[in-house]
Design an enzyme around this catalytic site. Sequence first.
Site: not given
Length: 267
Positions: A44, A160
Amino acid sequence: MMILKRNEAGLALGSGAVRGYAIFPIINRIKKEGINITAVSGSSIGALIGAYYALHGEADSLLKQAVKLRKKDWLRLVDPNKPNISLIKGEKIKKFLSNHYYGDATFKDTKVPLVVCATDPIKRKSVYLDGGKIIDAVMASISIPGIFPPYKINNRLLNDGGILDPVPVKPLRDMGIKKIVGINLMGYIEPNPDKDMDLISSLLNTSYMMMEQISKREGNKNLFILEPKFTPDPPHMLSFYKWKDKHKIGRQLIDKKINELTAWLKK
């Protein structure tokens, strides 16, 4: 097999959205101490910063660009999507990141090895990307479910990276790296009293709570975890212009831990 010297370490950068500002002073101090970062992995926001570092050999210029942006600049990056798919499309963010940070660079262009962590929601496992265009890997790794749609790479939908691996140590170990410094952004102190949350804040806060549990790791003599502590106020996607407190937390932590870290590297 890669064997690291005593002044070398791999760097695993964790997920945490705006908390990522704490990463910059840590990297900066590590470099000033003469510690050689020989490989980087990230999930991320950690992937976004780590990819820039791997490509340019520094992260200061990324910070200087990011802190110039104001709330109105972040608002311009929001492109609403159909609500049954995601809150935003992410196309404007991709264009921005590509134009300002990564261009058409691939993993072959990096100064040090880079691995970007994403999540395969179909197979329910982490995916470690180390080839192709860097922008694609970063976009996959920051695609928080509900906020971004899944990002497609080679006909594979990805989300993610922090969902299943908030601090991606595994790919560095798989390279044969013996000393790894992990930055876990999921540490927290006591929360403030009740806070109102909008939809985006609720989605991000739910992700944070999940990642806080996953990011907890047992001690390992070859892993040095740096864990900044944050007050878990409801995060907001547009709060990236509020950087100073997060940066300060990272700076204070590395100032406190640097002697311990350098001693650990000599063992």
